[in-house]
Design a protein around this motif. Structure first.
Motif, PDB file in Angstrom:
ATOM      1  N   PHE A  48     -63.349 -32.831 -17.566  1.00  0.00           N
ATOM      2  CA  PHE A  48     -63.581 -32.802 -16.080  1.00  0.00           C
ATOM      3  C   PHE A  48     -64.034 -34.110 -15.589  1.00  0.00           C
ATOM      4  O   PHE A  48     -63.728 -34.480 -14.548  1.00  0.00           O
ATOM      5  N   GLY A  69     -72.196 -25.875  -7.558  1.00  0.00           N
ATOM      6  CA  GLY A  69     -71.014 -25.148  -7.850  1.00  0.00           C
ATOM      7  C   GLY A  69     -70.379 -23.870  -7.282  1.00  0.00           C
ATOM      8  O   GLY A  69     -69.415 -23.135  -7.891  1.00  0.00           O
ATOM      9  N   ALA A 109     -67.405 -31.768  -8.949  1.00  0.00           N
ATOM     10  CA  ALA A 109     -66.540 -31.056  -8.424  1.00  0.00           C
ATOM     11  C   ALA A 109     -66.267 -31.191  -6.849  1.00  0.00           C
ATOM     12  O   ALA A 109     -65.343 -31.353  -6.280  1.00  0.00           O
ATOM     13  N   ILE A 167     -57.729 -24.787 -19.655  1.00  0.00           N
ATOM     14  CA  ILE A 167     -59.231 -25.256 -19.342  1.00  0.00           C
ATOM     15  C   ILE A 167     -60.053 -24.715 -20.560  1.00  0.00           C
ATOM     16  O   ILE A 167     -59.990 -23.575 -20.621  1.00  0.00           O
ATOM     17  N   ALA A 202     -64.195 -22.541 -20.510  1.00  0.00           N
ATOM     18  CA  ALA A 202     -64.251 -22.124 -19.160  1.00  0.00           C
ATOM     19  C   ALA A 202     -65.515 -21.514 -18.539  1.00  0.00           C
ATOM     20  O   ALA A 202     -65.734 -21.383 -17.520  1.00  0.00           O
ATOM     21  N   ASP A 221     -68.396 -22.224 -18.948  1.00  0.00           N
ATOM     22  CA  ASP A 221     -69.284 -23.183 -18.241  1.00  0.00           C
ATOM     23  C   ASP A 221     -68.836 -24.011 -17.070  1.00  0.00           C
ATOM     24  O   ASP A 221     -69.464 -25.002 -16.719  1.00  0.00           O
ATOM     25  N   TYR A 222     -67.621 -23.525 -16.742  1.00  0.00           N
ATOM     26  CA  TYR A 222     -67.204 -24.068 -15.516  1.00  0.00           C
ATOM     27  C   TYR A 222     -67.729 -23.477 -14.389  1.00  0.00           C
ATOM     28  O   TYR A 222     -68.059 -21.978 -14.205  1.00  0.00           O
ATOM     29  N   SER A 223     -67.834 -23.956 -13.168  1.00  0.00           N
ATOM     30  CA  SER A 223     -68.474 -23.224 -11.968  1.00  0.00           C
ATOM     31  C   SER A 223     -67.114 -22.934 -11.386  1.00  0.00           C
ATOM     32  O   SER A 223     -66.031 -23.454 -11.435  1.00  0.00           O
ATOM     33  N   GLN A 260     -65.622 -26.108  -9.435  1.00  0.00           N
ATOM     34  CA  GLN A 260     -64.588 -26.755 -10.385  1.00  0.00           C
ATOM     35  C   GLN A 260     -63.201 -26.360 -10.547  1.00  0.00           C
ATOM     36  O   GLN A 260     -62.364 -26.942 -10.433  1.00  0.00           O
ATOM     37  N   LEU A 261     -63.197 -24.914 -10.565  1.00  0.00           N
ATOM     38  CA  LEU A 261     -61.711 -24.343 -10.880  1.00  0.00           C
ATOM     39  C   LEU A 261     -61.105 -24.584  -9.494  1.00  0.00           C
ATOM     40  O   LEU A 261     -59.784 -24.669  -9.540  1.00  0.00           O
ATOM     41  N   GLY A 302     -72.713 -22.588 -15.431  1.00  0.00           N
ATOM     42  CA  GLY A 302     -71.464 -21.995 -15.522  1.00  0.00           C
ATOM     43  C   GLY A 302     -71.412 -20.618 -14.908  1.00  0.00           C
ATOM     44  O   GLY A 302     -72.065 -20.184 -13.775  1.00  0.00           O
TER      45      GLY A 302
END
Length: 702
Positions: free
Chosen positions: A270, A313, A453, A475, A478, A480-482, A485-486, A513
């Motif tokens: 990312f 995030g 992001a 992804i 995921a 660990d994604y905020s 971000q998505l 995350g």
């Protein structure tokens, strides 16, 4: 029985030899590449090259499975003849000079039975383009083919035999193999629950909660290969993209798609994608500093919950940015008329009509630039129409134009983002310490990972996506994604088509995350998502998985614990190590494992980078060649590896030694970290500990 099996293998080897001869003949007939300028010949050459690539995949391993299928007639009452053997491989191949299939592509509808059939005497079937096809499976056979030889043949189902279910013998054999430094395809051992994900509908966001070792990453990669096959001509490889957690992980998975005959799919992180989108107007601050802050020292639950990553995030922060963007949008059209010369007047109402009507769905700054150009064209047209030839008047008019246009707000993503943290334009609810740190960092031309992001989101809202939208997005990790971000990646598609995968139980980056998949799934409208759970672990032995589940205890967060396949191995061992000979204990364990010759990849997993550096130096001093994994590393080389536990996620090793599982290293808050470390092991797991053993193992006797 032995004689019968030998005869079967001889017959199959003869069939394999004939198939290889056919493939070789087709390869020889293709001839050299076309180098001329004729467009038609160039297109034909591309088709020949694609066919050549498929044949070369088939030559390495023509097929891995066979299923004998007796099709029923359309009324479902009578059979349509004798059972027909279908050989299944990574690439579909027709016989030389004809249309009869020598090998069926694993992604073809008929091949789905090889994965979905679970045994029994009831009819099986598959969905073909012409409708549902049903019939009886008489045989399911697995092959392992190497260098043109069948090295293993297993009949996992034979109709009429006493054991009616499909056996796991071939799967267990493949799981028992040692691993090298690359992830490999699983096309010969895809399980039913994995196949359902691979073949799922395209236009949805698929969320996959998969326990450690469930094959979720490999499943997502196989799904890309399936979608390219199933929707050929409608989606393109170069419009697909894989987001991985780091470059080392990208290197680790790099061999899977080429093994499946798929190329041109983008693979990135990312951070790298966002920096490119921002045209490198900022540099990423050193990620190792973030890692060091969160993992090299002890942090509290409160610090995690109040982290800048979670704040930036959040959807609340996105909403604040949306409000600022709306304010900008409302201020673009000037509220005063443009009067370049006496008698020349362009009213604000006219400009607003241009802005709101003529430029439609364009993004903010694109509309702003078009409005400025339209004002200039209006002036040029008026000067010409009214016959203004005087150079001084024309020059004065143009000077007023430049001054007027400059007053129309114009921002880069970086400028707008920086304005949220500093001066009179700062958002009112930003914590002061966060605002100060962010402003100082941006002022130095740097952005933190948590800034990317919102920066990318603002860039897309201001200027749009300058490349075609993605046909499909994968992804990985995921959890660990905020949500931000998505949401940013959602802007890069016209229709949702994503595979989003991870494991909440491995969510070690809680400072950035999510804690529940709903945080991401709720971004999509109802009906645009599907949720799958993979709770069978194929990586580790029963003993290792049962041990790892003890570490998590009741802390599953609503996620089912891992269920191992029935593959037994050595018991997990924990051993105390005295402070003064701890490093000797580490080295002696490694020496013993290497001497056994049973393990190709061994990892010593430390709690921190400092601990790993100390271990690595000692191993080298004892003549034990090893590699040290660091946060900036691009590749994983296999062999003997020393790695901090927080960098080990996604990797797997034949044998794992947790260097120090003492209470100083792993407190209750560190359960997910220790779980990640232990589930890297395929066959062998041992834990040393200095002082008291971690309280996470209070419920385990061993």
């Amino acid at each position: 029985m032995k004689m019968s099996q030998k005869t079967i293998q001889q017959e199959e080897q003869e069939r394999l030899n004939a198939a290889l001869q056919d493939i070789e003949a087709q390869l020889r007939a293709i001839g050299p590449r076309y180098t001329g300028n004729d467009f038609t010949e160039q297109m034909l050459d591309l088709q020949r090259e694609e066919r050549k690539n498929r044949l070369e995949v088939a030559r390495r391993e023509p097929y891995f499975g066979r299923i004998d299928f007796q099709e029923l007639t359309n009324d479902g009452k009578g059979d349509a003849g004798e059972p027909k053997p279908l050989y299944i491989g990574k690439a579909g191949v027709a016989k030389n000079g004809g249309n009869e299939l020598l090998v069926i592509d694993w992604r073809a509808p008929a091949a789905s039975m090889f994965y979905s059939f679970t045994g029994g005497d009831d009819p099986a079937g598959y969905a073909s383009p012409d409708g549902e096809v049903s019939g009886y499976v008489h045989l399911k056979r697995n092959f392992m083919i190497r260098n043109g030889e069948i090295v293993r043949l297993v009949d996992s189902y034979v109709r009429g035999q006493e054991e009616g279910a499909v056996s796991d013998e071939f799967l267990l054999y493949r799981l028992g193999e040692n691993k090298d430094n690359k992830l490999r395809d699983i096309v010969s051992t895809i399980q039913g629950e994995q196949d359902r994900i691979i073949r799922a509908e395209r236009n949805k966001a698929l969320f996959i909660q998969g326990v450690a070792g469930s094959g979720k990453t490999t499943v997502a990669l196989h799904r890309l290969a399936f979608l390219l096959y199933q929707y050929e001509g409608r989606i393109r490889a170069e419009r697909m993209i894989i987001f991985a957690p780091n470059r080392m992980f990208l290197d680790y998975i790099s061999g899977v798609l080429p093994e499946l005959g798929v190329g041109d799919i983008g693979q990135t992180t990312f951070a790298d994608w966002a920096l490119e989108l921002l045209e490198h107007s900022v540099r990423l601050s050193d990620p190792s500093e973030t890692m060091a802050y969160w993992f090299e020292e002890k942090r509290t639950k409160e610090e995690i919950e109040q982290s800048s990553g979670r704040w930036k995030g959040s959807l609340a922060f996105k909403d604040a940015i949306d409000r600022r963007l709306a304010e900008l949008q409302g201020s673009i059209v000037p509220d005063t008329a443009f009067v370049p010369l006496d008698g020349f007047t362009l009213k604000p109402e006219t400009m607003r009509e241009w802005y709101e009507t003529d430029y439609g769905e364009e993004t903010v700054m694109v509309k702003r630039d078009r409005l400025a150009s339209r004002i200039k064209r209006w002036l040029e047209s008026e000067l010409k129409h009214r016959g203004v030839a005087d150079k001084k008047k024309r020059s004065a008019a143009m000077a007023k134009l430049n001054s007027y246009v400059k007053r129309i707000p114009a921002f880069t993503a970086l400028q707008l983002y920086a304005s949220l943290f500093k001066g009179k334009t700062a958002l009112p609810d930003v914590p002061k310490s966060l605002a100060k740190a962010t402003s100082e960092r941006l002022g130095s031309g740097l952005a933190g990972a948590e800034d990317l992001a919102p920066l990318a989101y603002i860039q897309l809202k201001l200027y749009g996506l300058k490349v075609p939208p993605f046909d499909h997005i994968v992804i990985d990790e995921a959890q660990d994604y905020s949500p931000f971000q998505l949401e940013t990646l959602r802007l890069c598609q016209r229709t949702p088509s994503m595979t989003v995968l991870g494991d909440l139980q491995q969510g070690i980056h809680a400072y950035a995350g999510i804690q529940s998949w709903n945080e991401l799934m709720d971004l999509f409208p109802d009906g645009d998502t599907d949720f799958f759970e993979l709770n069978r672990s194929y990586r580790s032995t029963m003993e290792i998985i049962d041990f790892a589940n003890v570490i998590l205890g009741g802390m599953t967060g609503g996620v089912k614990p891992a269920v191992p396949v029935f593959r037994s191995g050595d018991p997990v061992r924990t051993e105390p190590a005295a402070e003064d000979n701890w490093l000797q204990s580490v080295a002696s364990t490694v020496t013993e494992w290497q001497a056994s010759g049973s393990y190709d990849t061994i990892s010593v997993i430390g709690r921190t980078a400092r601990e790993c550096e100390e271990i690595h130096r000692y191993l080298l001093s004892q003549g034990l060649e090893s590699s040290l994994v660091q946060s900036k590393q691009l590749t994983y080389g296999g062999g003997l590896t020393v790695v901090p536990v927080y960098l080990s996620k996604g990797l797997e090793f034949d044998a794992v030694l947790i260097a120090d599982a003492g209470s100083r290293n792993y407190e209750t808050i560190d359960a997910k970290l220790l779980y990640v470390g232990c589930t890297r092991a395929l066959h062998k797991l041992k834990l040393l500990y200095r002082g008291e053993r971690t309280p996470l193992l209070e419920g385990w006797e061993g």
